[in-house]
Design an enzyme around this catalytic site. Sequence first.
Site, PDB file in Angstrom:
ATOM      1  N   SER A 282       0.847  -1.196   0.000  1.00 22.51           N
ATOM      2  CA  SER A 282       0.000   0.000   0.000  1.00 22.51           C
ATOM      3  C   SER A 282       0.874   1.234   0.000  1.00 22.51           C
ATOM      4  O   SER A 282       2.063   1.186   0.320  1.00 22.51           O
ATOM      5  CB  SER A 282      -0.923   0.030   1.227  1.00 22.51           C
ATOM      6  OG  SER A 282      -1.867  -1.014   1.184  1.00 22.51           O
ATOM      7  N   SER A 320      -2.985  -3.640  -3.225  1.00 23.39           N
ATOM      8  CA  SER A 320      -2.349  -2.383  -2.826  1.00 23.39           C
ATOM      9  C   SER A 320      -3.410  -1.337  -2.532  1.00 23.39           C
ATOM     10  O   SER A 320      -4.221  -0.994  -3.392  1.00 23.39           O
ATOM     11  CB  SER A 320      -1.424  -1.888  -3.937  1.00 23.39           C
ATOM     12  OG  SER A 320      -0.686  -0.756  -3.503  1.00 23.39           O
ATOM     13  N   ASP A 322      -4.015   2.334  -2.194  1.00 31.23           N
ATOM     14  CA  ASP A 322      -3.315   3.569  -2.576  1.00 31.23           C
ATOM     15  C   ASP A 322      -4.259   4.754  -2.388  1.00 31.23           C
ATOM     16  O   ASP A 322      -5.226   4.929  -3.139  1.00 31.23           O
ATOM     17  CB  ASP A 322      -2.842   3.470  -4.021  1.00 31.23           C
ATOM     18  CG  ASP A 322      -1.947   2.253  -4.239  1.00 31.23           C
ATOM     19  OD1 ASP A 322      -1.005   2.092  -3.448  1.00 31.23           O
ATOM     20  OD2 ASP A 322      -2.207   1.460  -5.160  1.00 31.23           O
TER      21      ASP A 322
END
Length: 405
Positions: A282, A320, A322
């Site tokens: 992340s 991830s 983000d």
Amino acid sequence: MLDLPRGDGRLHLRGIAAAASFLACLALAIPVSLPAQVRARALGLAPGVFAPGPRNAITDVAGVRVGHATVSNGDSIRTGVTAIVPHGGDLFRDRVPAALHVGNGFGKLLGVTQVRELGEIETPILLTCTLCIWPAGDALAQWMLAKPENAAVRSINPIVGETNDGALNATRSRAGIGHAVVEALSTADTGVVAEGSVGAGHGTVMFGWKGGIGTASRRLPATLGGYTVGILVQGNYGGVLQMAGVPIGQLLGRYAFQRDVAPDFGRPSGPGDAQAEHGDGSCMIVIATDAPMLARNLERLGARAIMGLARTGSSASNGSGDYVLAFSTAARVRRNPDAALAASEELGNDAMSALFQAVTEATEEALYNALLMATPVSSRAGTVRPLPVDSVRPLLRARGIGTSR
């Protein structure tokens, strides 16, 4: 327990037991001989066309303060807290406009529904580990409620972001996080921002190498308003690392999906390689600016930070999370919750393009700094080492980037 470095990196130890625990942690977490830490510009990496501010940090935006608290305990806890304070006044009554942009939503971000609804924040922003957001949020709320001016306040919306540092950290153990929150907030200042394996970046990994906290800034020329944009990142993601377009990850033989495209690579050998295998992880990105803008254009600004993230080689994989939080410190757009009528002067849409460019550039550089300023961290899970600067330098020079030193 090693309880917590200040923003300037000094350690606060409490009692003989704490000192003894600190020495044990130091031996585990920090090798005797550390590789040289350099910021991106020392390697000739200076993305874009705009100049940075004097510190090349988020604190180049006047009034913004940053504090870190690193929690390193025993052989398994490697985490921490980083605090970003938008200004030195009463944040609850002098709120700053803010917005959220989600690049990929695999994660947890405390307090964001109110940010999206009202377009403002009323507390500092905290970054920490993935399972630490709830105790961190509670500690932040208690810190705000304890202020004398908030004696009658009955609701606080703490903002806490996270990345999963579980490759190095025993993330299910959240001991010490509340104390770390108070330490990060109380030591936050407007000076140089510590980077690398500090605070919320202590246990993070980027591209299979040690990740961490990074920061950068851009200052527009007077002809474009003279505004400053500052970025702070918590880097903990993967992909195929590139720097100024140079495929560093491939050239160094460490990149996402390597086992699939190069079957002789073998199995991952450590916590960093395992996390980076499919580019998961992340990234938290915080944008501060003194340009007067409200939530709509702050969200547009946040979208451009994802472009800077992409330039480093991230494809925002399924695993991830983000996220970009952007806020403006400009006095003319701040809000008092008791005001019945709010009047603001904000930039027009046509004035945004230079700021979009500045954010893209500064985000890319901040992420490079997070990688390059990191130091090795070891835990029971293994050791994650930094990107080898001595190997990167000739690869950049071969493409005409940097000096011959």
